[in-house]
Scaffold this active site. Structure first.
Site, PDB file in Angstrom:
ATOM      1  N   SER A  54       0.621  -1.195  -0.085  1.00 25.59           N
ATOM      2  CA  SER A  54       0.027   0.037  -0.145  1.00 25.59           C
ATOM      3  C   SER A  54       0.845   1.299  -0.103  1.00 25.59           C
ATOM      4  O   SER A  54       0.292   2.346  -0.462  1.00 25.59           O
ATOM      5  CB  SER A  54      -1.018  -0.041   1.339  1.00 25.59           C
ATOM      6  OG  SER A  54      -0.121   0.183   2.547  1.00 25.59           O
ATOM      7  N   LYS A 127       0.845   4.208   6.664  1.00 25.27           N
ATOM      8  CA  LYS A 127       0.301   5.163   5.724  1.00 25.27           C
ATOM      9  C   LYS A 127       0.886   6.553   5.795  1.00 25.27           C
ATOM     10  O   LYS A 127       1.581   6.743   6.482  1.00 25.27           O
ATOM     11  CB  LYS A 127      -1.401   5.406   5.815  1.00 25.27           C
ATOM     12  CG  LYS A 127      -2.005   4.046   5.947  1.00 25.27           C
ATOM     13  CD  LYS A 127      -2.208   3.363   4.794  1.00 25.27           C
ATOM     14  CE  LYS A 127      -2.934   2.017   4.674  1.00 25.27           C
ATOM     15  NZ  LYS A 127      -3.025   1.097   3.589  1.00 25.27           N
TER      16      LYS A 127
END
Length: 252
Positions: A54, A127
């Site tokens: 990700s 993230k």
């Protein structure tokens, strides 16, 4: 009276005392090193393993990253930081740690606790921080349909860290204001990141509580050929104004 010779295998008294002194010094050094490692891991720096794609190409599967535990806390969080956080609830599938047997499990847990092994990422995500409390973040039709930029407080941001070939939101529209004590995060690989955009039905509405933040990633240390520093891309958010209204209260 004849003196009996001391058996050679027992050694002289001084030699025995000297040997014990060396063992004692070694034990002190080892224990001190373990305590220091534990304190560093608890209060300053922690190692994490990257389990997913990700955050490509900034981070790839198998990377080991060093995370500063000074933020949030003595160091404030900033837009653009790479943050490690505890799953707010339902972002990750149920995780079962690999079974290494009683001895292996105990050894792994002990070495992880004192910082000799990277933290098990089963309950953690990594993230990029896009929105702080009060920020208005939007991807409108032009963003989702035509690959235009995401806006923060009305200012379009040029996200230089995105994986090549990705669009800023991967056709996902959103229009949110980040609540108080919450954060909005997205992965650098927008087309392969189940981040704040896709967790609006989860606890917290897709936002990450500030108290869930473990720290900010500042370096990749393994594999050797990928060693690098991760500085904050402050230029991306340089033109973003501060929110004009107080952050709304989070919903439960």
């Amino acid at each position: 009276m004849a003196r009996h010779a001391r058996p050679k295998d027992l050694g002289e008294p001084g030699e025995q005392v000297g040997g014990l002194a060396v063992l004692k010094e070694i034990a002190i050094i080892v224990i001190s090193a373990l305590v220091l490692s534990f304190l560093i891991k608890t209060f300053l720096v922690q190692s994490f393993y990257i389990p997913s794609a990700s955050m490509e190409d900034t981070l790839t599967v198998g990377d080991r990253v060093m995370v500063s535990r000074l933020a949030p806390g003595p160091v404030d969080l900033r837009r653009g930081d790479i943050v490690v956080f505890i799953d707010p609830g339902g972002w990750l599938p149920v995780y079962t740690a690999p079974d290494r047997g009683p001895v292996g499990n105990a050894a792994t847990a002990a070495m992880t606790a004192i910082g000799l092994l990277p933290e098990d990422t089963g309950e953690h995500l990594i993230k990029r921080l896009i929105g702080l409390p009060g920020d208005h973040i939007m991807c409108d039709d032009a963003c989702a349909d035509d690959g235009g930029p995401v806006t923060v407080n009305g200012t379009a941001i040029d996200e230089t860290y995105l994986k090549p070939g990705n669009t800023p939101s991967g056709a996902k529209k959103f229009d949110v204001v980040v609540p108080d004590r919450m954060l909005f995060v997205m992965g650098d690989h927008r087309q392969n990141s189940a981040d704040s955009r896709f967790n609006t039905s989860r606890p917290g509405g897709g936002f990450v509580p500030v108290h869930n933040i473990v720290g900010t990633a500042f370096a990749t240390v393994w594999p050797f050929e990928r060693m690098t520093w991760h500085s904050n891309p402050s230029g991306v958010f340089a033109g973003v104004p501060e929110p004009t209204a107080p952050a709304p209260q989070p919903t439960t």
